[in-house]
Design an enzyme around this catalytic site. Structure first.
Site, PDB file in Angstrom:
ATOM      1  CB  ALA A 123      -4.753   6.537   0.385  1.00  0.00           C
ATOM      2  CG  ASP A 124      -2.482   2.654   4.469  1.00  0.00           C
ATOM      3  OD1 ASP A 124      -2.078   2.041   3.465  1.00  0.00           O
ATOM      4  OD2 ASP A 124      -1.723   3.043   5.379  1.00  0.00           O
TER       5      ASP A 124
ATOM      6  CD  GLU B 116       4.181   6.939   1.853  1.00  0.00           C
ATOM      7  OE1 GLU B 116       4.149   5.986   1.072  1.00  0.00           O
ATOM      8  OE2 GLU B 116       3.465   7.011   2.878  1.00  0.00           O
TER       9      GLU B 116
ATOM     10  CG  ASP C 197       2.328   8.234  -1.588  1.00  0.00           C
ATOM     11  OD1 ASP C 197       2.270   7.007  -1.797  1.00  0.00           O
ATOM     12  OD2 ASP C 197       3.063   8.744  -0.725  1.00  0.00           O
TER      13      ASP C 197
END
Length: 234
Positions: free
Chosen positions: A92-93, A112, A90
């Site tokens: 990420a911010d 998520e 995944d």
């Protein structure tokens, strides 16, 4: 890459996404995250399915990742059918030096997180712009519409300043794939992500928050096409 995958081509995101796809082998059940960097992972997995005969099953975290996986030719399953995943990949911010991560810019952080904790190995892909010594970006918090105001009041008592996320191309708030609202909560510098995560989880009406503490490895793509890999200290 189509516009649905990423709005602009990024060498850094491409490098990280493709490198992480190399962790996947035939027979695996793979969690497919959401966002512009993991879109490269999904596309690369699709290429390997078609060109190398890679035999995998994917579990998607959002409508976006579902459409990308279908386009890529990846066979899909669900957590009901395959509750234990071999790996989840995944984006990420923001991610700090201890691999604590803020996610939820795409309002998919609840699914998520469920997918990530169901995996034996959780890998985050990102570029340098997402890394930081400490977390300081707003934390997305998914809340039940019924509980919005009480949740806002309790989150303020934790020192946060919640803002209801508004939709871009329609009037009203963003609605998650689960039918809920998203609060973007400003806390400033988050000195203890683990403690804040527990406090947010205890707020009645909060479905899930965007602080992730279970990242095993971070793949950081560079402009020259190289990838830096950081593993969590055990």
């Amino acid at each position: 890459m189509t516009e649905r995958n990423t709005s602009t081509d990024s060498p850094e995101k491409r490098a990280a996404g493709i490198a992480a796809a190399g962790l996947v082998s035939s027979g695996m059940v793979v969690g497919l995250g959401t966002g512009s960097t993991v879109a490269y992972t999904i596309k690369e997995l699709g290429r390997r399915v078609k060109e190398e005969g890679l035999d995998i099953l994917g579990v998607v975290t959002s409508y976006q990742s579902e459409m990308l996986a279908i386009d890529a030719g990846i066979r899909l399953t669900t957590l009901s059918q395959d509750p234990e995943l071999d790996i989840a990949i995944d984006g990420a911010d923001q991610i700090d030096s201890n691999l604590y991560t803020i996610k939820g810019g795409g309002a998919a952080h609840t699914r998520e997180k469920i997918v990530s904790v169901s995996a034996k190995r959780f890998v985050v892909v990102a570029d340098d712009s997402k890394t930081s010594t400490q977390l300081d970006k707003p934390v997305p918090v998914e809340v039940l519409p019924f509980a919005k105001e009480p949740a806002v009041n309790r989150i303020r008592k934790l020192g946060g300043e919640p803002r209801l996320r508004s939709a871009v191309k329609k009037d009203g708030p963003v609605i998650t794939d689960n039918g809920n609202f998203v609060l973007d909560v400003e806390f400033g510098v988050i000195k203890d992500p683990e403690a804040l995560a527990l406090q947010l989880s205890a707020v009645p009406g909060v479905v899930e928050h965007g602080i992730f503490s279970n990242v095993d490895e971070l793949y950081i793509g560079k402009k020259d096409g190289s990838v830096k890999i950081i593993s969590r200290q055990k």
